[in-house]
Write a protein that holds these residues in place. Structure first.
Motif, PDB file in Angstrom:
ATOM      1  N   ALA A   1       0.841  -1.202   0.000  1.00  0.00           N
ATOM      2  CA  ALA A   1       0.000   0.000   0.000  1.00  0.00           C
ATOM      3  C   ALA A   1       0.873   1.248   0.000  1.00  0.00           C
ATOM      4  CB  ALA A   1      -0.926  -0.004   1.216  1.00  0.00           C
ATOM      5  N   ALA A   2       1.946   1.202   0.787  1.00  0.00           N
ATOM      6  CA  ALA A   2       2.867   2.346   0.815  1.00  0.00           C
ATOM      7  C   ALA A   2       3.584   2.516  -0.520  1.00  0.00           C
ATOM      8  CB  ALA A   2       3.884   2.160   1.943  1.00  0.00           C
TER       9      ALA A   2
ATOM     10  N   GLY B   1      -3.730   0.922  -1.164  1.00  0.00           N
ATOM     11  CA  GLY B   1      -2.902   2.126  -1.086  1.00  0.00           C
ATOM     12  C   GLY B   1      -3.316   3.181  -2.082  1.00  0.00           C
ATOM     13  N   VAL B   2      -3.531   2.778  -3.332  1.00  0.00           N
ATOM     14  CA  VAL B   2      -3.857   3.777  -4.348  1.00  0.00           C
ATOM     15  C   VAL B   2      -5.276   4.310  -4.158  1.00  0.00           C
ATOM     16  CG1 VAL B   2      -4.779   2.250  -6.171  1.00  0.00           C
ATOM     17  CG2 VAL B   2      -3.496   4.301  -6.785  1.00  0.00           C
TER      18      VAL B   2
ATOM     19  N   LEU C   1       0.654   6.189   7.240  1.00  0.00           N
ATOM     20  CA  LEU C   1       1.456   4.981   7.059  1.00  0.00           C
ATOM     21  C   LEU C   1       2.580   4.904   8.094  1.00  0.00           C
ATOM     22  CD1 LEU C   1       1.614   4.976   3.171  1.00  0.00           C
ATOM     23  CD2 LEU C   1       0.627   3.156   4.584  1.00  0.00           C
TER      24      LEU C   1
ATOM     25  N   VAL D   1      -1.103  11.084   3.773  1.00  0.00           N
ATOM     26  CA  VAL D   1      -0.993   9.648   3.494  1.00  0.00           C
ATOM     27  C   VAL D   1       0.283   9.072   4.102  1.00  0.00           C
ATOM     28  CG1 VAL D   1       0.120  10.021   1.235  1.00  0.00           C
ATOM     29  CG2 VAL D   1      -1.100   7.881   1.680  1.00  0.00           C
ATOM     30  N   TYR D   2       1.378   9.813   4.050  1.00  0.00           N
ATOM     31  CA  TYR D   2       2.637   9.313   4.609  1.00  0.00           C
ATOM     32  C   TYR D   2       2.581   9.252   6.137  1.00  0.00           C
ATOM     33  CZ  TYR D   2       4.422  10.302  -0.082  1.00  0.00           C
ATOM     34  OH  TYR D   2       4.618  10.341  -1.438  1.00  0.00           O
TER      35      TYR D   2
ATOM     36  N   SER E   1      -5.138   6.685  -1.093  1.00  0.00           N
ATOM     37  CA  SER E   1      -4.420   7.900  -1.467  1.00  0.00           C
ATOM     38  C   SER E   1      -5.244   8.762  -2.419  1.00  0.00           C
ATOM     39  CB  SER E   1      -3.081   7.522  -2.117  1.00  0.00           C
ATOM     40  OG  SER E   1      -2.332   8.661  -2.428  1.00  0.00           O
TER      41      SER E   1
ATOM     42  N   SER F   1       2.323   1.960  -3.513  1.00  0.00           N
ATOM     43  CA  SER F   1       1.427   2.520  -4.536  1.00  0.00           C
ATOM     44  C   SER F   1       0.791   3.840  -4.116  1.00  0.00           C
ATOM     45  CB  SER F   1       0.317   1.521  -4.861  1.00  0.00           C
ATOM     46  OG  SER F   1      -0.532   1.314  -3.744  1.00  0.00           O
ATOM     47  N   ALA F   2       0.857   4.172  -2.838  1.00  0.00           N
ATOM     48  CA  ALA F   2       0.178   5.375  -2.349  1.00  0.00           C
ATOM     49  C   ALA F   2       0.608   6.660  -3.063  1.00  0.00           C
ATOM     50  CB  ALA F   2       0.397   5.517  -0.840  1.00  0.00           C
TER      51      ALA F   2
END
Length: 414
Positions: free
Chosen positions: A34-35, A160-161, A182, A178-179, A164, A37-38
């Motif tokens: 997920a991270a 993730g995408v 995560l 988003v960061y 995001s 593709s975020a």
């Protein structure tokens, strides 16, 4: 004093059983991918704010992938020697640091630094977490870990995408939020990993500090595939390369292609292209889990062809529908290829060969994902996005056909 010692001893005991540990490591794979593709939906915001080209975008994307590749080639087997828990917990904390660097980025150099650190941490963590899934597999459900290793990464990319994309559309400070979310998640998972039993048979039985020379020996670049897994990897390799090359294209240049087709579409449209790919991949992988691995891998490769052709036609048709339909077909093919290939590679591997075999699979995958994307960015700068899409699609189709023809002449037992 004795009661205090006993209490401390109990605190050191693992808390999570086999089922809980399996779920934790599956969720870790989801979070790691997920991270990865975020940032896809956020790239358009970076481009608008910092005014960089498609080539720069592919360099940012490939910085992550190439760093991940370095980690897989040097530290992919580390958890087989040092233990799953310390390696995975350390890698997850490094992920958290990478999220902090990306959240604070004020330009392309900081973004590349954050993505590079993230790639290194992800390379170490994915091989350790994937091997731990095999270690914690329930004896009465054989094959479940290989299926999870195929489904959880693409499910993570989809989550993730999508998350995001929603944050880009609705949240304040989308390039940071988003960061930071995560970051918190990775710290929590690193703490939870310490509560799981150690499953790797390290040289001393338990992890302890090792000498620098021994560590450098462990970190030498290696390609390790279990002998029993080599025929399966040889069969699936062309499909793996084609699928991940196509996945890299959708991840880095998919939003740009959506804007080319529909310039006035919402920002979320670009992120939804990659979500469509990963969601279709996850659904296809789950649906095919009971079918023979060879059949799934080859059928997935065959689906890449109409997916690539329809995506290639979308700019000429000026049709977002064609783009999303082609992406869905390519995603189903991606899911089939990854699901079948991982089962072919992981099932025959012995416990001490798992992390290395999985790291080699991911190294091949991410190498196929990164180099074509850099070339596509260069072609886009020179000849435009539409010409780049045409050449990229034609190459994927040719590679897939070559792999299918070759597979037809291999013994079925491969």
């Amino acid at each position: 004093m004795a009661s205090v010692t006993a209490l401390r001893s109990r605190r050191r005991l693992p808390v999570l059983g086999r089922r809980g540990a399996f779920r934790l490591h599956a969720s870790t794979l989801v979070a790691l991918l997920a991270a990865s593709s975020a940032p896809t939906p956020v790239y358009a915001l970076y481009q608008a704010a910092w005014h960089f080209s498609a080539m720069t975008l592919t360099v940012v994307f490939s910085a992550y992938v190439l760093a991940l590749l370095v980690a897989l080639l040097t530290a992919g087997t580390l958890s087989d020697h040092l233990g799953r828990r310390p390696v995975l917990a350390g890698a997850l904390l490094a992920e958290a640091v990478a999220m902090a660097v990306s959240a604070a980025a004020q330009g392309v150099p900081e973004l590349i630094a954050g993505r590079s650190l993230q790639g290194l941490a992800t390379g170490v963590a994915t091989s350790a977490a994937g091997a731990a899934l095999l270690d914690f597999e329930a004896p009465d459900r054989p094959g479940r870990a290989a299926v999870a290793n195929g489904i959880m990464p693409v499910a993570g990319m989809a989550v993730g995408v999508l998350a995001s994309t929603a944050l880009v559309q609705y949240a304040p400070a989308p390039t940071r939020t988003v960061y930071l979310l995560l970051l918190v998640l990775f710290i929590a998972q690193a703490a939870a990993v310490r509560l799981t039993p150690e499953t790797a048979r390290t040289e001393s039985g338990t992890w302890r500090p090792i000498r620098l020379l021994h560590l450098l020996h462990l970190l030498r670049p290696t390609i390790t595939v279990a002998p029993a897994s080599q025929p399966g990897l040889a069969l699936a390799a062309p499909g793996i390369v084609a699928a991940w090359a196509l996945g890299g294209f959708y991840s880095s240049l998919g939003p740009s292609l959506a804007r080319l087709i529909a310039p006035h579409a919402a920002h979320a449209t670009g992120g939804l292209v990659f979500f469509t790919l990963t969601a279709a991949a996850g659904l296809a992988g789950h649906a095919a889990r009971a079918l023979p691995a060879r059949t799934v891998s080859l059928a997935g490769a065959a689906l890449l062809i109409p997916g690539a052709l329809l995506t290639l036609a979308a700019p000429h048709l000026h049709s977002l529908l064609a783009l999303f339909a082609g992406t869905a077909l390519a995603g189903a093919g991606f899911g089939g290829v990854t699901q079948g290939a991982l089962r072919l590679v992981l099932r025959p591997a012995a416990p001490g060969e798992r992390a290395g075999s999985l790291a080699t699979y991911y190294a091949l995958s991410y190498l196929a994902m990164s180099i074509p994307v850099v070339l596509a960015g260069l072609l886009t700068n020179l000849y435009g996005l539409q010409a780049s899409v045409a050449l990229y699609g034609a190459t994927v189709v040719a590679l897939t056909l070559t792999g299918l023809i070759r597979a037809a002449h291999l013994p079925h037992k491969a």
